[in-house]
Design an enzyme around this catalytic site. Structure first.
Site, PDB file in Angstrom:
ATOM      1  N   CYS A 130      32.348  30.536  -4.281  1.00 21.36           N
ATOM      2  CA  CYS A 130      33.749  30.864  -4.544  1.00 21.36           C
ATOM      3  C   CYS A 130      33.934  32.349  -4.841  1.00 21.36           C
ATOM      4  CB  CYS A 130      34.259  30.022  -5.717  1.00 21.36           C
ATOM      5  SG  CYS A 130      35.885  30.500  -6.327  1.00 21.36           S
ATOM      6  N   CYS A 150      35.587  33.072  -8.186  1.00 19.99           N
ATOM      7  CA  CYS A 150      34.621  32.911  -9.291  1.00 19.99           C
ATOM      8  C   CYS A 150      33.783  34.170  -9.458  1.00 19.99           C
ATOM      9  CB  CYS A 150      33.716  31.709  -9.038  1.00 19.99           C
ATOM     10  SG  CYS A 150      34.575  30.128  -8.892  1.00 19.99           S
TER      11      CYS A 150
END
Length: 246
Positions: free
Chosen positions: A40, A43
């Site tokens: 991600c 993230c």
């Protein structure tokens, strides 16, 4: 119990065969957990901010522990906490479970954790404590129930119920009228005051009397300063108000 997010991450990421480690011990301490996925991009962008959050909590000797968990490796744990996207930040302590929905900035995340970890209503014992609170929230918003603690009082019950709903968005205090300086005017007591924009406003009791709905509406509509900072998450929050946005 580890107090470092890297340590908890290592434990949950396979350094122990017990994948229920965190679930079994989540009630022992206050945890601020970032659920992430290795692939991600959002993230990865949050990673340096999360390190700042961790350092801030440690430096301030907070009892809240920052942690992170790979939700793709331990999907059962993520599912237990109803994680549906990445990254997701949650405050977890026993039965307390709150999801962060604000901007991904250190101060905002820490403020969320501090609100979630404290009591729903913080009782003030002196005028000095009130002045401390006023100074702490000089540029923010906080609510104050003025009157004796009476669980049977209709206004206090409505205030407490609303505080449960909005505890992660604002701070809620209570105390006797004697702790207020003379310049703070009010129509009587018990009452509810909101302090913001270097002034204060008072809850108005509807013609039919105190209602849970009217107290919650007052708190919902007054929990922002007059000119809140507009961000993507803030816009979503403000859209739920019964106000026109200019």
């Amino acid at each position: 119990m580890p107090n470092n997010w890297r340590t908890l991450g290592e434990v949950c990421l396979g350094k122990t065969p017990d994948t229920t480690f965190f679930l079994e011990r989540k009630g022992e301490d206050a945890w601020l957990v970032m659920f992430y996925a290795p692939w991600c991009g959002h993230c990865r962008r949050l990673e340096p901010v999360w390190s700042e959050v961790d350092s801030f909590l440690k430096d301030s000797k907070s009892e809240i522990h920052a942690a992170k968990l790979d939700a793709t490796s331990f999907s059962s744990v993520a599912s237990h906490f109803d994680v549906r996207g990445y990254p997701t930040i949650k405050f977890i302590q026993g039965e307390k479970l709150f999801t962060y929905k604000g901007d991904r900035l250190r101060d905002n995340i820490v403020e969320f954790a501090n609100r979630a970890s404290g009591p729903v209503i913080r009782w003030l014992s002196s005028s000095g404590k009130f002045q401390d609170v006023r100074g702490d929230h000089n540029d923010g918003v906080f609510f104050l129930y003025v009157g004796p603690k009476d669980d049977a009082d209709e206004l206090y019950k409505a205030y407490e119920d609303a505080a449960v709903v909005y505890r992660i968005y604002s701070y809620f205090y209570a105390g006797a009228s004697s702790l207020l300086p003379e310049e703070i005017e009010k129509n009587g007591e018990p009452t509810i005051l909101v302090f913001k924009d270097r002034t204060h406003y008072e809850y108005t009791v509807p013609a039919g009397g105190v209602t849970k709905e009217s107290v919650e509406e007052f708190i919902n509509n007054e929990r922002h300063p007059a000119f809140p900072k507009m961000t993507s998450s803030g816009l979503n929050d403000l859209s739920g108000l019964k106000k026109k946005i200019v």
